[in-house]
Design a protein around this motif. Structure first.
Motif, PDB file in Angstrom:
ATOM      1  N   LEU A   1      49.413  36.156  25.524  1.00 18.58           N
ATOM      2  CA  LEU A   1      49.536  36.004  27.062  1.00 18.58           C
ATOM      3  C   LEU A   1      49.569  37.393  27.572  1.00 18.58           C
ATOM      4  O   LEU A   1      48.960  37.495  28.813  1.00 18.58           O
ATOM      5  N   ARG A   2      50.092  38.511  27.062  1.00 12.22           N
ATOM      6  CA  ARG A   2      49.970  39.460  27.620  1.00 12.22           C
ATOM      7  C   ARG A   2      48.521  40.059  27.906  1.00 12.22           C
ATOM      8  O   ARG A   2      48.307  40.623  28.946  1.00 12.22           O
ATOM      9  N   SER A   3      47.559  39.803  26.941  1.00 15.23           N
ATOM     10  CA  SER A   3      46.242  40.199  27.089  1.00 15.23           C
ATOM     11  C   SER A   3      45.556  39.494  28.135  1.00 15.23           C
ATOM     12  O   SER A   3      44.730  39.862  28.984  1.00 15.23           O
ATOM     13  N   TRP A   4      46.077  38.186  28.130  1.00 13.25           N
ATOM     14  CA  TRP A   4      45.316  37.296  29.196  1.00 13.25           C
ATOM     15  C   TRP A   4      45.726  37.906  30.504  1.00 13.25           C
ATOM     16  O   TRP A   4      44.907  37.666  31.702  1.00 13.25           O
ATOM     17  N   VAL A   5      47.016  38.002  30.905  1.00 16.45           N
ATOM     18  CA  VAL A   5      47.392  38.683  32.245  1.00 16.45           C
ATOM     19  C   VAL A   5      46.806  39.994  32.637  1.00 16.45           C
ATOM     20  O   VAL A   5      46.170  39.979  33.604  1.00 16.45           O
ATOM     21  N   ARG A   6      46.521  40.885  31.727  1.00  9.17           N
ATOM     22  CA  ARG A   6      45.982  42.184  31.861  1.00  9.17           C
ATOM     23  C   ARG A   6      44.349  41.872  32.202  1.00  9.17           C
ATOM     24  O   ARG A   6      44.006  42.339  33.105  1.00  9.17           O
ATOM     25  N   GLN A   7      43.885  40.922  31.632  1.00 12.89           N
ATOM     26  CA  GLN A   7      42.388  40.753  31.870  1.00 12.89           C
ATOM     27  C   GLN A   7      42.502  40.038  33.335  1.00 12.89           C
ATOM     28  O   GLN A   7      41.370  40.128  34.226  1.00 12.89           O
ATOM     29  N   ALA A   8      43.271  39.220  33.538  1.00 11.21           N
ATOM     30  CA  ALA A   8      43.187  38.573  34.879  1.00 11.21           C
ATOM     31  C   ALA A   8      43.512  39.508  35.721  1.00 11.21           C
ATOM     32  O   ALA A   8      42.702  39.252  36.953  1.00 11.21           O
ATOM     33  N   GLU A   9      44.415  40.696  35.721  1.00 15.72           N
ATOM     34  CA  GLU A   9      44.468  41.498  36.728  1.00 15.72           C
ATOM     35  C   GLU A   9      43.416  42.332  36.996  1.00 15.72           C
ATOM     36  O   GLU A   9      43.028  42.715  37.981  1.00 15.72           O
ATOM     37  N   ALA A  10      42.652  42.888  35.787  1.00 14.97           N
ATOM     38  CA  ALA A  10      41.309  43.496  35.735  1.00 14.97           C
ATOM     39  C   ALA A  10      40.200  42.825  36.658  1.00 14.97           C
ATOM     40  O   ALA A  10      39.646  43.345  37.283  1.00 14.97           O
ATOM     41  N   ASP A  11      40.067  41.548  36.139  1.00 17.78           N
ATOM     42  CA  ASP A  11      39.157  40.718  36.966  1.00 17.78           C
ATOM     43  C   ASP A  11      39.513  40.819  38.615  1.00 17.78           C
ATOM     44  O   ASP A  11      38.626  40.685  39.609  1.00 17.78           O
ATOM     45  N   ALA A  12      40.736  40.501  38.815  1.00 13.24           N
ATOM     46  CA  ALA A  12      41.172  40.501  40.315  1.00 13.24           C
ATOM     47  C   ALA A  12      40.826  41.983  41.024  1.00 13.24           C
ATOM     48  O   ALA A  12      40.432  41.711  42.273  1.00 13.24           O
ATOM     49  N   ARG A  13      40.926  42.994  40.248  1.00 12.35           N
ATOM     50  CA  ARG A  13      40.644  44.346  40.880  1.00 12.35           C
ATOM     51  C   ARG A  13      39.217  44.738  40.863  1.00 12.35           C
ATOM     52  O   ARG A  13      38.991  45.526  41.778  1.00 12.35           O
ATOM     53  N   GLY A  14      38.429  43.835  39.986  1.00 12.26           N
ATOM     54  CA  GLY A  14      37.307  43.960  39.976  1.00 12.26           C
ATOM     55  C   GLY A  14      36.672  45.145  39.031  1.00 12.26           C
ATOM     56  O   GLY A  14      35.708  45.726  39.124  1.00 12.26           O
ATOM     57  N   GLY A  15      37.597  45.756  38.165  1.00 12.99           N
ATOM     58  CA  GLY A  15      37.369  46.822  37.203  1.00 12.99           C
ATOM     59  C   GLY A  15      37.457  48.144  38.222  1.00 12.99           C
ATOM     60  O   GLY A  15      37.597  48.293  39.226  1.00 12.99           O
ATOM     61  N   SER A  16      37.801  49.195  37.281  1.00 15.98           N
ATOM     62  CA  SER A  16      37.856  50.454  37.905  1.00 15.98           C
ATOM     63  C   SER A  16      37.493  51.362  36.822  1.00 15.98           C
ATOM     64  O   SER A  16      37.570  51.118  35.555  1.00 15.98           O
ATOM     65  N   ALA A  17      37.051  52.575  37.284  1.00 15.49           N
ATOM     66  CA  ALA A  17      36.818  53.776  36.278  1.00 15.49           C
ATOM     67  C   ALA A  17      38.088  53.943  35.418  1.00 15.49           C
ATOM     68  O   ALA A  17      38.982  54.429  35.993  1.00 15.49           O
ATOM     69  N   GLY A  18      37.582  54.101  34.114  1.00 15.61           N
ATOM     70  CA  GLY A  18      38.985  54.292  33.285  1.00 15.61           C
ATOM     71  C   GLY A  18      39.797  53.216  33.169  1.00 15.61           C
ATOM     72  O   GLY A  18      40.637  53.183  32.176  1.00 15.61           O
ATOM     73  N   GLY A  19      39.821  52.111  33.885  1.00 21.53           N
ATOM     74  CA  GLY A  19      40.544  50.893  33.660  1.00 21.53           C
ATOM     75  C   GLY A  19      40.069  49.765  32.699  1.00 21.53           C
ATOM     76  O   GLY A  19      38.953  49.962  32.229  1.00 21.53           O
ATOM     77  N   PRO A  20      40.727  48.725  32.635  1.00 20.30           N
ATOM     78  CA  PRO A  20      40.238  47.715  31.811  1.00 20.30           C
ATOM     79  C   PRO A  20      38.969  47.145  32.101  1.00 20.30           C
ATOM     80  O   PRO A  20      38.607  47.139  33.246  1.00 20.30           O
ATOM     81  N   VAL A  21      38.430  46.446  31.188  1.00 21.68           N
ATOM     82  CA  VAL A  21      36.636  46.093  31.587  1.00 21.68           C
ATOM     83  C   VAL A  21      37.295  44.548  32.281  1.00 21.68           C
ATOM     84  O   VAL A  21      38.000  43.826  31.604  1.00 21.68           O
ATOM     85  N   THR A  22      36.383  44.128  33.099  1.00 17.31           N
ATOM     86  CA  THR A  22      36.506  42.950  33.667  1.00 17.31           C
ATOM     87  C   THR A  22      35.588  41.978  32.827  1.00 17.31           C
ATOM     88  O   THR A  22      34.876  42.242  31.973  1.00 17.31           O
ATOM     89  N   SER A  23      36.191  40.459  33.030  1.00 13.22           N
ATOM     90  CA  SER A  23      35.346  39.762  32.215  1.00 13.22           C
ATOM     91  C   SER A  23      33.775  39.838  32.371  1.00 13.22           C
ATOM     92  O   SER A  23      33.079  39.468  31.406  1.00 13.22           O
ATOM     93  N   ALA A  24      33.280  39.949  33.423  1.00 10.82           N
ATOM     94  CA  ALA A  24      31.799  39.958  34.034  1.00 10.82           C
ATOM     95  C   ALA A  24      31.525  41.101  33.218  1.00 10.82           C
ATOM     96  O   ALA A  24      30.142  41.075  32.816  1.00 10.82           O
ATOM     97  N   GLU A  25      32.080  42.266  33.135  1.00  7.73           N
ATOM     98  CA  GLU A  25      31.509  43.508  32.678  1.00  7.73           C
ATOM     99  C   GLU A  25      31.355  43.311  31.013  1.00  7.73           C
ATOM    100  O   GLU A  25      30.515  43.837  30.417  1.00  7.73           O
ATOM    101  N   ARG A  26      32.240  42.658  30.458  1.00  5.92           N
ATOM    102  CA  ARG A  26      32.440  42.598  29.018  1.00  5.92           C
ATOM    103  C   ARG A  26      31.219  41.424  28.586  1.00  5.92           C
ATOM    104  O   ARG A  26      30.617  41.984  27.572  1.00  5.92           O
ATOM    105  N   GLU A  27      30.946  40.497  29.337  1.00  6.77           N
ATOM    106  CA  GLU A  27      29.742  39.687  29.291  1.00  6.77           C
ATOM    107  C   GLU A  27      28.500  40.330  29.432  1.00  6.77           C
ATOM    108  O   GLU A  27      27.693  40.149  28.555  1.00  6.77           O
ATOM    109  N   GLU A  28      28.321  41.279  30.449  1.00  2.00           N
ATOM    110  CA  GLU A  28      27.068  42.099  30.455  1.00  2.00           C
ATOM    111  C   GLU A  28      27.049  43.048  29.133  1.00  2.00           C
ATOM    112  O   GLU A  28      25.842  43.107  28.803  1.00  2.00           O
ATOM    113  N   LEU A  29      28.311  43.595  28.671  1.00  2.00           N
ATOM    114  CA  LEU A  29      27.914  44.412  27.762  1.00  2.00           C
ATOM    115  C   LEU A  29      27.511  43.578  26.435  1.00  2.00           C
ATOM    116  O   LEU A  29      26.688  44.102  25.633  1.00  2.00           O
ATOM    117  N   ALA A  30      28.048  42.452  26.250  1.00  4.15           N
ATOM    118  CA  ALA A  30      27.676  41.722  25.182  1.00  4.15           C
ATOM    119  C   ALA A  30      26.141  41.379  25.147  1.00  4.15           C
ATOM    120  O   ALA A  30      25.458  41.354  23.992  1.00  4.15           O
TER     121      ALA A  30
END
Length: 117
Positions: free
Chosen positions: A40-69
């Motif tokens: 649950l903690r990781s899901w919440v962190r991922q949701a917060e990163a997705d809401a922020r749109g990612g940032s330098a040095g911050g968590p990777v968004t879901s879209a960025e993670r998919e693009e990296l893969a």
């Protein structure tokens, strides 16, 4: 690494929304819902990163993670096809499959002989 339990997407969405809208600790909500606290903690962190749109040095968004893969798969495919090109027709490229040290040795030998690299 073993894969953990798979939770239904609806449960993930509802539990994330509950954590974001509630003042209660994630651990308490996870215990009440029967969800692993770290999940649950990781899901919440991922949701917060997705809401922020990612940032330098911050968590990777879901879209960025998919693009990296996708890019990693594409890179792997290109490396495989380049490897086949290097040995196509049974004629190996002089540098195909050589380590950087071996390539340097080859360059030194060719330079001493006066032939182009």
């Amino acid at each position: 690494m073993a894969r953990g339990r798979q939770y239904p997407p609806e449960l993930k969405e509802r539990s994330i929304r509950l954590c974001l809208e509630s003042e209660r600790p994630i651990a308490q909500i996870a215990d009440e819902l029967g969800i692993n606290r770290d999940s649950l903690r990781s899901w919440v962190r991922q949701a917060e990163a997705d809401a922020r749109g990612g940032s330098a040095g911050g968590p990777v968004t879901s879209a960025e993670r998919e693009e990296l893969a996708r890019l990693r798969r594409e890179n792997q495919d290109l490396r495989r096809s380049n490897g086949r090109v290097g040995i196509a027709g049974g004629v190996a490229s002089p540098r195909a499959g050589l380590s950087p040290d071996a390539r340097l040795d080859l360059l030194v030998v060719r330079t001493r002989r006066g032939s182009p690299g």
